[in-house]
Design a protein around this motif. Structure first.
Motif, PDB file in Angstrom:
ATOM      1  N   PRO A 105       0.825  -1.214   0.000  1.00  0.00           N
ATOM      2  CA  PRO A 105       0.000   0.000   0.000  1.00  0.00           C
ATOM      3  C   PRO A 105       0.863   1.269   0.000  1.00  0.00           C
ATOM      4  O   PRO A 105       1.839   1.369   0.739  1.00  0.00           O
ATOM      5  N   VAL A 106       0.483   2.239  -0.827  1.00  0.00           N
ATOM      6  CA  VAL A 106       1.270   3.457  -0.970  1.00  0.00           C
ATOM      7  C   VAL A 106       1.263   4.269   0.320  1.00  0.00           C
ATOM      8  O   VAL A 106       2.292   4.856   0.687  1.00  0.00           O
ATOM      9  N   ASN A 107       0.135   4.294   1.024  1.00  0.00           N
ATOM     10  CA  ASN A 107       0.090   5.071   2.267  1.00  0.00           C
ATOM     11  C   ASN A 107       1.043   4.503   3.317  1.00  0.00           C
ATOM     12  O   ASN A 107       1.616   5.253   4.115  1.00  0.00           O
ATOM     13  N   VAL A 108       1.271   3.179   3.299  1.00  0.00           N
ATOM     14  CA  VAL A 108       2.237   2.583   4.220  1.00  0.00           C
ATOM     15  C   VAL A 108       3.654   2.990   3.840  1.00  0.00           C
ATOM     16  O   VAL A 108       4.484   3.318   4.706  1.00  0.00           O
ATOM     17  N   LEU A 109       3.940   2.997   2.544  1.00  0.00           N
ATOM     18  CA  LEU A 109       5.272   3.394   2.088  1.00  0.00           C
ATOM     19  C   LEU A 109       5.588   4.838   2.474  1.00  0.00           C
ATOM     20  O   LEU A 109       6.685   5.145   2.951  1.00  0.00           O
ATOM     21  N   PHE A 110       4.617   5.729   2.282  1.00  0.00           N
ATOM     22  CA  PHE A 110       4.849   7.140   2.603  1.00  0.00           C
ATOM     23  C   PHE A 110       4.885   7.366   4.113  1.00  0.00           C
ATOM     24  O   PHE A 110       5.581   8.269   4.589  1.00  0.00           O
ATOM     25  N   ALA A 111       4.130   6.564   4.870  1.00  0.00           N
ATOM     26  CA  ALA A 111       4.196   6.691   6.326  1.00  0.00           C
ATOM     27  C   ALA A 111       5.578   6.303   6.837  1.00  0.00           C
ATOM     28  O   ALA A 111       6.070   6.867   7.827  1.00  0.00           O
ATOM     29  N   GLU A 112       6.236   5.354   6.154  1.00  0.00           N
ATOM     30  CA  GLU A 112       7.589   4.956   6.544  1.00  0.00           C
ATOM     31  C   GLU A 112       8.618   6.011   6.147  1.00  0.00           C
ATOM     32  O   GLU A 112       9.620   6.193   6.838  1.00  0.00           O
ATOM     33  N   ARG A 113       8.389   6.707   5.022  1.00  0.00           N
ATOM     34  CA  ARG A 113       9.366   7.674   4.516  1.00  0.00           C
ATOM     35  C   ARG A 113       9.129   9.090   5.015  1.00  0.00           C
ATOM     36  O   ARG A 113      10.045   9.916   4.988  1.00  0.00           O
ATOM     37  N   LEU A 114       7.907   9.384   5.461  1.00  0.00           N
ATOM     38  CA  LEU A 114       7.567  10.755   5.873  1.00  0.00           C
ATOM     39  C   LEU A 114       8.440  11.276   7.013  1.00  0.00           C
ATOM     40  O   LEU A 114       8.897  12.431   6.958  1.00  0.00           O
ATOM     41  N   PRO A 115       8.706  10.506   8.080  1.00  0.00           N
ATOM     42  CA  PRO A 115       9.544  11.039   9.164  1.00  0.00           C
ATOM     43  C   PRO A 115      10.915  11.489   8.698  1.00  0.00           C
ATOM     44  O   PRO A 115      11.427  12.527   9.149  1.00  0.00           O
ATOM     45  N   ALA A 116      11.536  10.751   7.795  1.00  0.00           N
ATOM     46  CA  ALA A 116      12.874  11.117   7.322  1.00  0.00           C
ATOM     47  C   ALA A 116      12.849  12.448   6.589  1.00  0.00           C
ATOM     48  O   ALA A 116      13.701  13.321   6.817  1.00  0.00           O
ATOM     49  N   THR A 117      11.865  12.642   5.716  1.00  0.00           N
ATOM     50  CA  THR A 117      11.776  13.897   4.962  1.00  0.00           C
ATOM     51  C   THR A 117      11.439  15.066   5.867  1.00  0.00           C
ATOM     52  O   THR A 117      12.031  16.152   5.745  1.00  0.00           O
ATOM     53  N   LEU A 118      10.505  14.884   6.793  1.00  0.00           N
ATOM     54  CA  LEU A 118      10.110  15.987   7.669  1.00  0.00           C
ATOM     55  C   LEU A 118      11.229  16.368   8.631  1.00  0.00           C
ATOM     56  O   LEU A 118      11.441  17.559   8.906  1.00  0.00           O
ATOM     57  N   GLU A 119      11.954  15.392   9.151  1.00  0.00           N
ATOM     58  CA  GLU A 119      13.084  15.712  10.030  1.00  0.00           C
ATOM     59  C   GLU A 119      14.168  16.471   9.282  1.00  0.00           C
ATOM     60  O   GLU A 119      14.708  17.462   9.781  1.00  0.00           O
ATOM     61  N   LEU A 120      14.487  16.010   8.092  1.00  0.00           N
ATOM     62  CA  LEU A 120      15.495  16.702   7.289  1.00  0.00           C
ATOM     63  C   LEU A 120      15.047  18.119   6.959  1.00  0.00           C
ATOM     64  O   LEU A 120      15.829  19.075   7.070  1.00  0.00           O
ATOM     65  N   SER A 121      13.784  18.292   6.584  1.00  0.00           N
ATOM     66  CA  SER A 121      13.272  19.619   6.241  1.00  0.00           C
ATOM     67  C   SER A 121      13.238  20.525   7.464  1.00  0.00           C
ATOM     68  O   SER A 121      13.564  21.722   7.371  1.00  0.00           O
ATOM     69  N   LEU A 122      12.853  19.982   8.629  1.00  0.00           N
ATOM     70  CA  LEU A 122      12.786  20.779   9.846  1.00  0.00           C
ATOM     71  C   LEU A 122      14.167  21.259  10.264  1.00  0.00           C
ATOM     72  O   LEU A 122      14.358  22.451  10.587  1.00  0.00           O
ATOM     73  N   ILE A 123      15.160  20.375  10.258  1.00  0.00           N
ATOM     74  CA  ILE A 123      16.521  20.760  10.632  1.00  0.00           C
ATOM     75  C   ILE A 123      17.077  21.783   9.648  1.00  0.00           C
ATOM     76  O   ILE A 123      17.746  22.754  10.035  1.00  0.00           O
ATOM     77  N   ALA A 124      16.813  21.590   8.353  1.00  0.00           N
ATOM     78  CA  ALA A 124      17.283  22.541   7.346  1.00  0.00           C
ATOM     79  C   ALA A 124      16.636  23.911   7.540  1.00  0.00           C
ATOM     80  O   ALA A 124      17.309  24.947   7.418  1.00  0.00           O
ATOM     81  N   ALA A 125      15.329  23.933   7.859  1.00  0.00           N
ATOM     82  CA  ALA A 125      14.648  25.207   8.083  1.00  0.00           C
ATOM     83  C   ALA A 125      15.170  25.911   9.328  1.00  0.00           C
ATOM     84  O   ALA A 125      15.390  27.136   9.322  1.00  0.00           O
ATOM     85  N   LEU A 126      15.375  25.160  10.417  1.00  0.00           N
ATOM     86  CA  LEU A 126      15.921  25.761  11.639  1.00  0.00           C
ATOM     87  C   LEU A 126      17.328  26.296  11.402  1.00  0.00           C
ATOM     88  O   LEU A 126      17.686  27.383  11.874  1.00  0.00           O
ATOM     89  N   PHE A 127      18.132  25.547  10.659  1.00  0.00           N
ATOM     90  CA  PHE A 127      19.487  25.992  10.345  1.00  0.00           C
ATOM     91  C   PHE A 127      19.465  27.296   9.554  1.00  0.00           C
ATOM     92  O   PHE A 127      20.215  28.237   9.849  1.00  0.00           O
ATOM     93  N   SER A 128      18.616  27.370   8.543  1.00  0.00           N
ATOM     94  CA  SER A 128      18.556  28.575   7.719  1.00  0.00           C
ATOM     95  C   SER A 128      18.053  29.773   8.516  1.00  0.00           C
ATOM     96  O   SER A 128      18.527  30.901   8.316  1.00  0.00           O
ATOM     97  N   LEU A 129      17.140  29.547   9.453  1.00  0.00           N
ATOM     98  CA  LEU A 129      16.623  30.647  10.275  1.00  0.00           C
ATOM     99  C   LEU A 129      17.639  31.107  11.318  1.00  0.00           C
ATOM    100  O   LEU A 129      17.918  32.310  11.447  1.00  0.00           O
ATOM    101  N   LEU A 130      18.199  30.152  12.064  1.00  0.00           N
ATOM    102  CA  LEU A 130      19.092  30.498  13.168  1.00  0.00           C
ATOM    103  C   LEU A 130      20.403  31.101  12.688  1.00  0.00           C
ATOM    104  O   LEU A 130      21.058  31.840  13.436  1.00  0.00           O
ATOM    105  N   VAL A 131      20.806  30.788  11.474  1.00  0.00           N
ATOM    106  CA  VAL A 131      22.040  31.353  10.928  1.00  0.00           C
ATOM    107  C   VAL A 131      21.749  32.529  10.009  1.00  0.00           C
ATOM    108  O   VAL A 131      22.460  33.542  10.028  1.00  0.00           O
ATOM    109  N   GLY A 132      20.692  32.424   9.204  1.00  0.00           N
ATOM    110  CA  GLY A 132      20.407  33.466   8.224  1.00  0.00           C
ATOM    111  C   GLY A 132      19.957  34.779   8.835  1.00  0.00           C
ATOM    112  O   GLY A 132      20.371  35.861   8.376  1.00  0.00           O
ATOM    113  N   ILE A 133      19.133  34.734   9.896  1.00  0.00           N
ATOM    114  CA  ILE A 133      18.656  35.978  10.507  1.00  0.00           C
ATOM    115  C   ILE A 133      19.792  36.764  11.150  1.00  0.00           C
ATOM    116  O   ILE A 133      19.932  37.977  10.901  1.00  0.00           O
ATOM    117  N   PRO A 134      20.659  36.156  11.994  1.00  0.00           N
ATOM    118  CA  PRO A 134      21.787  36.932  12.544  1.00  0.00           C
ATOM    119  C   PRO A 134      22.725  37.488  11.468  1.00  0.00           C
ATOM    120  O   PRO A 134      23.200  38.626  11.584  1.00  0.00           O
TER     121      PRO A 134
END
Length: 348
Positions: A105-134
């Motif tokens: 099932p496709v929803n099972v595949l995406f449920a397995e892959r979603l945490p990896a993408t969201l964690e990577l995106s969250l860390i990248a966004a925090l990095f760009s904010l915490l470094v880019g604003i200063p």
């Protein structure tokens, strides 16, 4: 009509704001539904011409009759409008079908892959904010200093180099030559219910450093340049001059007044960029073989795995729609000028 908001009682002002917000949310939801239907139609029609999924699912020894039977079972012989209606109905119920390539099932595949993408995106966004604003604040306050010139040079490099090239250079230097960081994969992960995280292990933290830096570099340069331009513009306004005339300290003026007003448009753009980070993570995931949704999508393209491809586009569009809705609401909450303009328009 111009001074209508000034004479409204607080309760009436609050009621007017609530009505405006409800109307805004309803209007945005209707627009979002239209956008999602358009994306679903594009994904549905576009991937019908990617390739024949049946030929990818069966071997060379499979007979034509068996292939036709499989095509019939998958509903590929139905009229286009019937297939699209079934596709929309199943998607609305969270049923994305079965992967042609993997058979799960496709929803099972995406449920397995979603945490990896969201964690990577969250860390990248925090990095760009915490470094880019200063960096943006510093270059806006001291545009002629040597360090400001260095920051601007870094921003030009970050906005000019392709993402995949930055990733390859990082792998070559920190992974191959120095051997400090892993060159691929997510490292050791820990299961927290259905969510898998690598942020609680040493190997997981080391594995996310280079992909997050690669993904967040473009956003960092964009935020830095935006904060710099907004900061320099705000510092030239009259109320900053009045604050200096009142004898306020530079710290109070720069961070209590200038930075506060600078961050209003920055927050808006940053919210929209989060959707871009999630969408364009597929390039970074491919370079670092990060087991996220983007890598799954690219692998699906090679095998004409239509359910996976269409689900990915719909999920990305859904992320964009939800983030845009949240940003619109926050912008009306943060910026009182929009509420005032609405009140004036209502008065006329």
């Amino acid at each position: 009509g111009f001074f209508i908001s000034a004479f409204l009682q607080p309760d009436k002002q609050r009621t007017l704001f609530e009505v405006q917000m409800i109307a805004l949310i309803i209007r945005r939801i209707i627009q979002s539904i239209i956008v999602m239907l358009a994306v679903a139609f594009v994904a549905f029609t576009l991937f019908r011409y990617v390739g024949d999924p049946v030929s990818q699912m069966v071997g060379q020894e499979t007979s034509i009759a068996d292939m036709e039977q499989l095509r019939e079972n998958l509903g590929l012989n139905d009229p286009m409008i019937v297939q699209f209606a079934r596709f929309v109905g199943n998607t609305a119920r969270g049923k994305f079908g079965i992967s042609y390539r993997i058979g799960r099932p496709v929803n099972v595949l995406f449920a397995e892959r979603l945490p990896a993408t969201l964690e990577l995106s969250l860390i990248a966004a925090l990095f760009s904010l915490l470094v880019g604003i200063p960096m943006g604040v510093y270059t806006g306050l001291y545009p002629t200093r040597v360090l400001s010139k260095v920051f601007q040079t870094i921003s030009l490099i970050g906005i000019s180099l392709p993402t995949f090239l930055i990733g390859i250079l990082l792998i070559l230097f920190f992974g191959v030559i120095l051997g400090w960081l892993p060159t691929f994969g997510r490292g050791e992960v820990i299961q927290l219910g259905w969510w898998s995280t690598g942020l609680l292990t040493v190997s997981g933290l080391k594995a996310i450093i280079m992909p997050a830096f690669t993904l967040g570099m473009f956003q960092l340069t964009l935020i830095m340049r935006m904060v710099r331009s907004e900061m320099m513009e705000v510092l030239r306004t009259d109320y900053i001059k009045f604050a200096r005339a009142r004898g306020l300290t530079n710290r109070a003026i720069n961070f209590g007044h200038a930075l506060k007003n600078t961050l209003v448009p920055v927050i808006t753009i940053t919210g929209l960029q989060i959707g871009s980070i999630i969408a364009f993570a597929l390039i970074t995931e491919t370079v670092f073989q990060w087991p996220g949704m983007g890598l799954l999508f690219l692998q699906a393209i090679q095998f004409a795995d239509i359910p996976v491809m269409s689900t990915y586009l719909i999920l990305i569009a859904f992320f964009f729609v939800v983030i845009n809705l949240i940003v619109d609401i926050l912008y009306h909450v943060v910026d009182p000028r929009l509420r005032f303009d609405k009140a004036v328009a209502a008065g006329h």
